[in-house]
Design a protein around this motif. Sequence first.
Motif, PDB file in Angstrom:
ATOM      1  N   ASN A 179       0.872  -1.168   0.000  1.00 19.98           N
ATOM      2  CA  ASN A 179       0.000   0.000   0.000  1.00 19.98           C
ATOM      3  C   ASN A 179       0.916   1.226   0.000  1.00 19.98           C
ATOM      4  O   ASN A 179       1.768   1.349   0.866  1.00 19.98           O
ATOM      5  CB  ASN A 179      -0.866  -0.045   1.272  1.00 19.98           C
TER       6      ASN A 179
ATOM      7  N   SER B 249       1.671   3.956   1.253  1.00 17.74           N
ATOM      8  CA  SER B 249       1.409   4.920   2.324  1.00 17.74           C
ATOM      9  C   SER B 249       2.716   5.442   2.899  1.00 17.74           C
ATOM     10  O   SER B 249       2.712   6.304   3.765  1.00 17.74           O
ATOM     11  CB  SER B 249       0.575   4.258   3.418  1.00 17.74           C
TER      12      SER B 249
ATOM     13  N   GLU C 289      -1.294  -0.913  -4.191  1.00 17.55           N
ATOM     14  CA  GLU C 289      -2.679  -1.047  -3.750  1.00 17.55           C
ATOM     15  C   GLU C 289      -3.127   0.233  -3.064  1.00 17.55           C
ATOM     16  O   GLU C 289      -3.029   0.393  -1.861  1.00 17.55           O
ATOM     17  CB  GLU C 289      -2.811  -2.268  -2.840  1.00 17.55           C
ATOM     18  N   ASP C 290      -3.643   1.127  -3.906  1.00 23.35           N
ATOM     19  CA  ASP C 290      -3.987   2.462  -3.421  1.00 23.35           C
ATOM     20  C   ASP C 290      -5.475   2.740  -3.568  1.00 23.35           C
ATOM     21  O   ASP C 290      -5.877   3.757  -4.106  1.00 23.35           O
ATOM     22  CB  ASP C 290      -3.162   3.510  -4.179  1.00 23.35           C
TER      23      ASP C 290
ATOM     24  N   ARG D 130      -5.356   6.747   2.549  1.00 24.08           N
ATOM     25  CA  ARG D 130      -4.113   6.112   2.985  1.00 24.08           C
ATOM     26  C   ARG D 130      -3.073   6.081   1.878  1.00 24.08           C
ATOM     27  O   ARG D 130      -2.334   5.114   1.730  1.00 24.08           O
ATOM     28  CB  ARG D 130      -4.402   4.696   3.480  1.00 24.08           C
ATOM     29  N   VAL D 131      -3.040   7.127   1.122  1.00 24.39           N
ATOM     30  CA  VAL D 131      -2.081   7.194   0.026  1.00 24.39           C
ATOM     31  C   VAL D 131      -1.147   8.379   0.238  1.00 24.39           C
ATOM     32  O   VAL D 131      -1.595   9.492   0.486  1.00 24.39           O
ATOM     33  CB  VAL D 131      -2.818   7.337  -1.322  1.00 24.39           C
TER      34      VAL D 131
ATOM     35  N   MET E 232     -10.071  -3.590  -0.476  1.00 22.13           N
ATOM     36  CA  MET E 232      -8.886  -4.388  -0.756  1.00 22.13           C
ATOM     37  C   MET E 232      -9.226  -5.805  -1.220  1.00 22.13           C
ATOM     38  O   MET E 232      -8.702  -6.270  -2.236  1.00 22.13           O
ATOM     39  CB  MET E 232      -8.021  -4.425   0.513  1.00 22.13           C
TER      40      MET E 232
END
Length: 491
Positions: A37, A39, A69-70, A75-76, A207
Motif C-alpha cells: 500500500n 502509504s 494497492e492504493d 491512505r495514500v 482491498m
Amino acid sequence: MKNKGIHEIVKERKTEEKGLVDLPHVEGEVVLRFAPNPSGPLHIGHARAAFLNHEYFKRYGGKLILRLEDTDPRRVDPKAYQMIEEDLTWLGVKWDEKIIQSNRINLYHQYAEKLIELGQAYMCTCPGDEFKRLKDQSQACTCRDLSINDNLKLWKEMPFMSEGEAVLRVKTDINHKNPAIRDWVAMRIVDFEHPRIGTQYNVYPMMNFAVTVDDHLQGITHVLRGKDHLANSEKQKYLYHHFGWTVPEFIHYGRLKMEDVALSTSQARKGINDGVYTGWDDPHLGTLRAVSKRGIRKEALEELMLEIGVKIADTTITWKKIYGLNRNVLEEEANRYFAVFHPRKVVIKYLPGSFKGVIKRLKHPDFPDRGYRMLPFDGIVYLDQIDLNNNENKVLRLMDSVNIIFKDGGITFHSSSLEDARKFNAQIVQWVPATSSIDVELVMPDNSILKGLAESSIEELKPNDVVQLERVGFARLDEIQPKRKFYFAHK
RNA sequence: GCUCCGGUAGUGUAGUCCGGCCAAUCAUGUCGGCCUUUCGAGCCGAUGACUCGGGUUCGAAUCCCGGCCGGAGCACCA
C-alpha cells in the motif's frame, strides 16, 4: 535437463540449508506479486515479502508483478510510489510489470456489476453497526433479498450517494462460523480526493475485492502474505467461486517483530510529524532507507529473510542477528581507519627522536593490495579519553607505533616493541596524529551524535563508503560537507 | 467474548506431513583456545532447545487428547 551444472547443484543444496521450502503445487512457472500500500516507504517487514517473492520467482521462473494497492484515498502518500520503487531497487528486487490499482477503478466497477448480475452481491443500505448486530447473530439484513434488478438500480445510483449511505456486499455464508467472513464489503463510497486520480471516482473497491480481481486477471499462481490476511484469504475464496475462477495457492507467514523498532508506517509518520524522528531515514526507524543509511546491506537482510522463510509462527528479529550477518558482508569490504570520539590531545614526553616518522598501516589486513594509510607520528597525538581512564598507571600501546605510560596526568614514552607491550599486558589502541586530524561526526543508532577526530586518510573516502573505524566499529560515510559525517552500523 | 493458528537452544532456523537413521541441523550470539601489532575476521573447541501432562506404540520432537503460554482476525484499512 539431463546434466545439472555444478552451480545449480550447489545452489540447490544451499537453499535447502537455508530452509526455504519449495512452493506447493508449482506447475512450470509461477506468477507472483509484491503488493504494498503506497502509504510510505518500505520497511523491514516489506523486505520479507519482497525477498521471498523474488527468491521464488528466481527459483521457478515466471513473472513478478509490482502492484500498488492504493484503493483507499485516505491512505495514500503520493511520494510513496517513487519511494517504493527506490527501496525495491535498493533491495535488488526487479519486477516485470507494474500495476497501479487506482488506474483500474473502472475495471473493478465492471466486475462488481458482473457480480450483481450473477446474484452474488447486493447493495446494502443498512447502517454499519446495524448490519454488524445482525451479522453477529447469523442474520441477514433485508437488503440481502433484493432482486438483481433492484440491486442494479441501486448500484447505478451509488455514485450519487454520499459516504456511508450504501455498500456493495459479497454474499458468502451468513451462517459461517467465523462472523468476519459473513457478507463482506466489496465496494464503498469515499468522499475524499485521491492523491493520484483526484475526484473522478467516489465508488472504490475494498482491498479484498480489488486484490481478487487483480490476482485472477494477472494469473497469480501463489500468494504470499502475512497471517493477518488469513481471514481475507477465506473471504476471497468466495469471490473466486462466484466467478468460477481458479483459486491461487495462499501461503501465510507469521508476524515479524523487530526488537526496539516500531515497524508500522503510521507510527513512523506520526513520529516524523511530531518531530520525534528526523525523517523516513531516521536511525530509530525500521525503514529500509534508515537501515541502509546505517550501513546495513541488503545482502544481510536477504539472508535473514530467506532464513526466516514462510513459517506461520511469529518471529522476533534481533539487531544482533542482523549485525552478525551484516558483519560478514562488511568485513571484507570495509577498509580500516583510526578515529577517536573522546579526543584528548597528548604530548608524549621523552620520546626518542628515532621513533618519529611516518607509520604505514594496511587499509585491510587481509587485502594488502589495497595499500597503506600513512600516519605521521611526531609524539603529539589524540587518544580516546576512555582508553586513558582505563589504563592509568599501565602501559598502553599505540598501534604500530610506541608504548607509553599514563601516570600522574602525564604521558611518557615507555618502550617501542610489540614484545614489550605484550610483556606489560598493554592494551593496544588507535590514535590520531594531532598535526593532521580531521573533524568527524558519528551518528549513533539513537540519533545522538558523537564528535571526534580521524586520521587524514579518510579524506579519500566517498559518501556511501563503509569503513571499519578500528576499535569503534563499522560505519558508513554519509556526507563530507560541511563535515564528514558517519553513521554507526555496529561493532 | 467469538473464529482461526502457533509453541525446537538467548534469537532465527532444519527436522513434524509419511514415528525409529534425532543423545536433534545450520546460522547468529555468548564463552574459551590458537593465530594476528587493535576490534573484527579466520581456524579449533565449548555452550545451549523438542511448552507441560496424559495417551497410542516395541519405539514419539514427530500421531491423539487436555492444560499452559503466545499470536492473528472479528472495519465501509491494507
